[in-house]
Design a protein around this motif. Structure first.
Motif, mmCIF file in Angstrom:
data_model
loop_
_atom_site.group_PDB
_atom_site.id
_atom_site.type_symbol
_atom_site.label_atom_id
_atom_site.label_comp_id
_atom_site.label_asym_id
_atom_site.label_seq_id
_atom_site.Cartn_x
_atom_site.Cartn_y
_atom_site.Cartn_z
ATOM 1 N N PRO A 121 0.774 -1.245 0.000
ATOM 2 C CA PRO A 121 0.000 0.000 0.000
ATOM 3 C C PRO A 121 0.804 1.293 0.000
ATOM 4 N N GLU A 122 1.700 1.480 0.947
ATOM 5 C CA GLU A 122 2.395 2.762 1.069
ATOM 6 C C GLU A 122 3.188 3.088 -0.196
ATOM 7 N N THR A 123 3.918 2.117 -0.717
ATOM 8 C CA THR A 123 4.743 2.407 -1.888
ATOM 9 C C THR A 123 3.900 2.550 -3.154
ATOM 10 N N PHE A 124 2.903 1.699 -3.337
ATOM 11 C CA PHE A 124 2.116 1.780 -4.563
ATOM 12 C C PHE A 124 1.215 3.003 -4.586
ATOM 13 N N PHE A 125 0.607 3.364 -3.458
ATOM 14 C CA PHE A 125 -0.165 4.604 -3.407
ATOM 15 C C PHE A 125 0.745 5.784 -3.726
ATOM 16 N N THR A 126 1.923 5.812 -3.123
ATOM 17 C CA THR A 126 2.855 6.921 -3.306
ATOM 18 C C THR A 126 3.337 7.023 -4.744
ATOM 19 N N VAL A 127 3.764 5.908 -5.304
ATOM 20 C CA VAL A 127 4.286 5.924 -6.676
ATOM 21 C C VAL A 127 3.194 6.262 -7.677
ATOM 22 N N TRP A 128 2.032 5.663 -7.516
ATOM 23 C CA TRP A 128 0.960 5.915 -8.483
ATOM 24 C C TRP A 128 0.600 7.396 -8.511
ATOM 25 N N HIS A 129 0.379 7.961 -7.332
ATOM 26 C CA HIS A 129 -0.034 9.363 -7.296
ATOM 27 C C HIS A 129 1.060 10.294 -7.801
ATOM 28 N N ASN A 130 2.284 10.079 -7.350
ATOM 29 C CA ASN A 130 3.336 11.044 -7.656
ATOM 30 C C ASN A 130 3.950 10.877 -9.038
ATOM 31 N N VAL A 131 4.095 9.659 -9.499
ATOM 32 C CA VAL A 131 4.696 9.437 -10.824
ATOM 33 C C VAL A 131 3.669 9.559 -11.937
ATOM 34 N N PHE A 132 2.497 8.948 -11.736
ATOM 35 C CA PHE A 132 1.533 8.878 -12.835
ATOM 36 C C PHE A 132 0.435 9.925 -12.774
ATOM 37 N N GLU A 133 0.090 10.421 -11.606
ATOM 38 C CA GLU A 133 -0.914 11.469 -11.515
ATOM 39 C C GLU A 133 -0.260 12.853 -11.487
ATOM 40 N N ARG A 134 0.578 13.121 -10.505
ATOM 41 C CA ARG A 134 1.244 14.424 -10.453
ATOM 42 C C ARG A 134 2.289 14.568 -11.563
ATOM 43 N N GLY A 135 3.096 13.520 -11.761
ATOM 44 C CA GLY A 135 4.149 13.582 -12.770
ATOM 45 C C GLY A 135 3.690 13.293 -14.179
ATOM 46 N N ALA A 136 2.517 12.682 -14.313
ATOM 47 C CA ALA A 136 1.911 12.400 -15.626
ATOM 48 C C ALA A 136 2.853 11.640 -16.564
ATOM 49 N N LEU A 137 3.577 10.651 -16.006
ATOM 50 C CA LEU A 137 4.473 9.839 -16.839
ATOM 51 C C LEU A 137 3.678 9.072 -17.876
ATOM 52 N N LYS A 138 4.170 9.106 -19.125
ATOM 53 C CA LYS A 138 3.488 8.443 -20.228
ATOM 54 C C LYS A 138 4.383 7.373 -20.849
ATOM 55 N N LYS A 139 3.748 6.468 -21.557
ATOM 56 C CA LYS A 139 4.467 5.440 -22.301
ATOM 57 C C LYS A 139 5.468 6.099 -23.244
ATOM 58 N N GLY A 140 6.688 5.583 -23.256
ATOM 59 C CA GLY A 140 7.721 6.119 -24.133
ATOM 60 C C GLY A 140 8.565 7.213 -23.509
ATOM 61 N N GLU A 141 8.150 7.726 -22.341
ATOM 62 C CA GLU A 141 8.931 8.747 -21.666
ATOM 63 C C GLU A 141 9.980 8.106 -20.750
ATOM 64 N N THR A 142 10.837 8.948 -20.192
ATOM 65 C CA THR A 142 11.889 8.470 -19.291
ATOM 66 C C THR A 142 11.638 8.977 -17.885
ATOM 67 N N LEU A 143 11.704 8.054 -16.927
ATOM 68 C CA LEU A 143 11.607 8.372 -15.510
ATOM 69 C C LEU A 143 12.974 8.233 -14.868
ATOM 70 N N LEU A 144 13.401 9.276 -14.151
ATOM 71 C CA LEU A 144 14.580 9.180 -13.292
ATOM 72 C C LEU A 144 14.079 9.057 -11.867
ATOM 73 N N VAL A 145 14.406 7.961 -11.206
ATOM 74 C CA VAL A 145 13.988 7.771 -9.815
ATOM 75 C C VAL A 145 15.224 7.635 -8.940
ATOM 76 N N HIS A 146 15.298 8.478 -7.942
ATOM 77 C CA HIS A 146 16.406 8.410 -6.996
ATOM 78 C C HIS A 146 16.089 7.372 -5.914
ATOM 79 N N GLY A 147 17.145 6.724 -5.413
ATOM 80 C CA GLY A 147 16.928 5.688 -4.400
ATOM 81 C C GLY A 147 16.234 4.470 -4.969
ATOM 82 N N GLY A 148 16.752 3.969 -6.059
ATOM 83 C CA GLY A 148 16.086 2.893 -6.783
ATOM 84 C C GLY A 148 15.967 1.583 -6.028
#
Length: 326
Positions: A121-148
């Motif tokens: 829950p904590e990680t998936f809620f956090t990642v979904w909201h911040n990467v895909f909702e706030r960050g609007a990551l799309k197919k074909g784009e590049t994500l840089l994530v710190h602390g991989g």
């Protein structure tokens, strides 16, 4: 019930077992018999006295659990007694029972153990909201994530890769970098030996990252502006290296960057319910098919929660640390 309380702000040993009354359910809530609880960095901050629970939340640490429904409050209709669920909580997870609003719980994915489900829950809620909702990551784009190699990082790598994005990540050792590559990262940068700005540009043909998920802060802010692509989105979710830093804001203007951020714990039940619904529709099928899964580091007994905190603060873990409550 047995719970792990914070006897006073301090080191891991201030986490002490004690007896507590069972939580009293409110409208729309369920009582979960906890079988496993996830350990997260906000728990460590709360233990130190630096991250108090929001108003109305339990004073006990613990933001995610998995277990069976033991009681159903008035107005709660989705679940039945005995259902296996995992849930995001505003606190109280380090205990044999926890109350949570029914909309903030999700079914344990088919074939998952309670320990695996508690790591979701904590990680998936956090990642979904911040990467895909706030960050609007799309197919074909590049994500840089710190602390991989962290719980957040291993989740972001897998989820972004599964949904068609390229991932560049940073980690602090060759072993952690190798783990990130195995999870689907196209490039893993050992930040102790390499410059992640140069590595990100190299991996993207000079373009930079479209979305950057940062939990470091401090001097990483200005470097993120360098590493970002034009129209890039930088999402701040923690400031482990400091909440104050300097940056060249001309880059923010010239590149038309968006630098945003969020914290999850204080958000409303209704807001978290929206994330839960999106996860169930779009991510839970990937989990059920084992296309993605939590990376498990170590499991400790509930009464040895202090050892779990020591493990997290040592910084050697890869993936999620979980408490066994059963």
């Amino acid at each position: 019930m047995t719970a792990i309380a914070i006897s006073e702000p301090g080191g891991p040993r201030v986490l002490k077992p004690e007896k507590r009354d069972l939580p009293i359910l409110r409208e729309g809530e369920i009582l979960i018999r906890v079988r496993a609880a996830g350990v997260n960095r906000p728990d460590v901050q709360q233990r130190k006295g630096a991250y108090p629970p929001p108003p109305g939340a339990s004073d006990l640490p613990g933001l995610e659990v998995a277990g069976e429904i033991a009681a159903i409050g008035e107005g709660a209709r989705r679940w039945r007694l005995g259902d296996a669920v995992c849930a995001l909580t505003p606190g109280g997870g380090y205990a044999e029972y926890v109350r949570v609003h029914e909309t903030n719980a999700l079914p344990v994915p088919a074939g998952f153990t309670f320990s695996e489900a508690a790591a979701l829950p904590e990680t998936f809620f956090t990642v979904w909201h911040n990467v895909f909702e706030r960050g609007a990551l799309k197919k074909g784009e590049t994500l840089l994530v710190h602390g991989g190699s962290s719980g957040i990082g291993t989740t972001a790598i897998q989820l972004a890769s599964a949904l068609g994005a390229q991932v560049v990540t940073t980690a602090g050792s060759p072993e952690k970098c190798q783990a990130c590559l195995k999870l689907g990262a196209a490039r893993a940068v050992n930040y102790r030996e390499e410059d992640f700005v140069a590595a990100t540009k190299e991996a993207t043909g000079g373009r930079g990252a479209d979305v950057i998920l940062d939990m470091v802060g401090g001097d990483y802010v200005s470097r993120n502006y360098e590493a970002a692509a034009v129209e890039g989105r930088i999402v701040q979710i923690a400031v482990q290296r400091g909440a104050v830093g300097s940056a060249d804001f001309s880059k923010l203007m010239v590149k038309r960057l968006v630098h945003t951020g969020s914290t999850l714990r204080p958000r409303t039940v209704e807001f978290k319910a929206g994330i839960a619904a999106a996860l169930e529709a779009q991510v839970w099928p990937l989990l059920a098919a084992r296309r993605i899964q939590p990376v498990m580091d170590m499991i400790f007994p509930l009464t040895e929660a202090w050892r779990a905190h020591e493990r997290m603060e040592e910084g050697e873990h890869i993936g999620k640390i979980v408490l066994d409550v059963a």
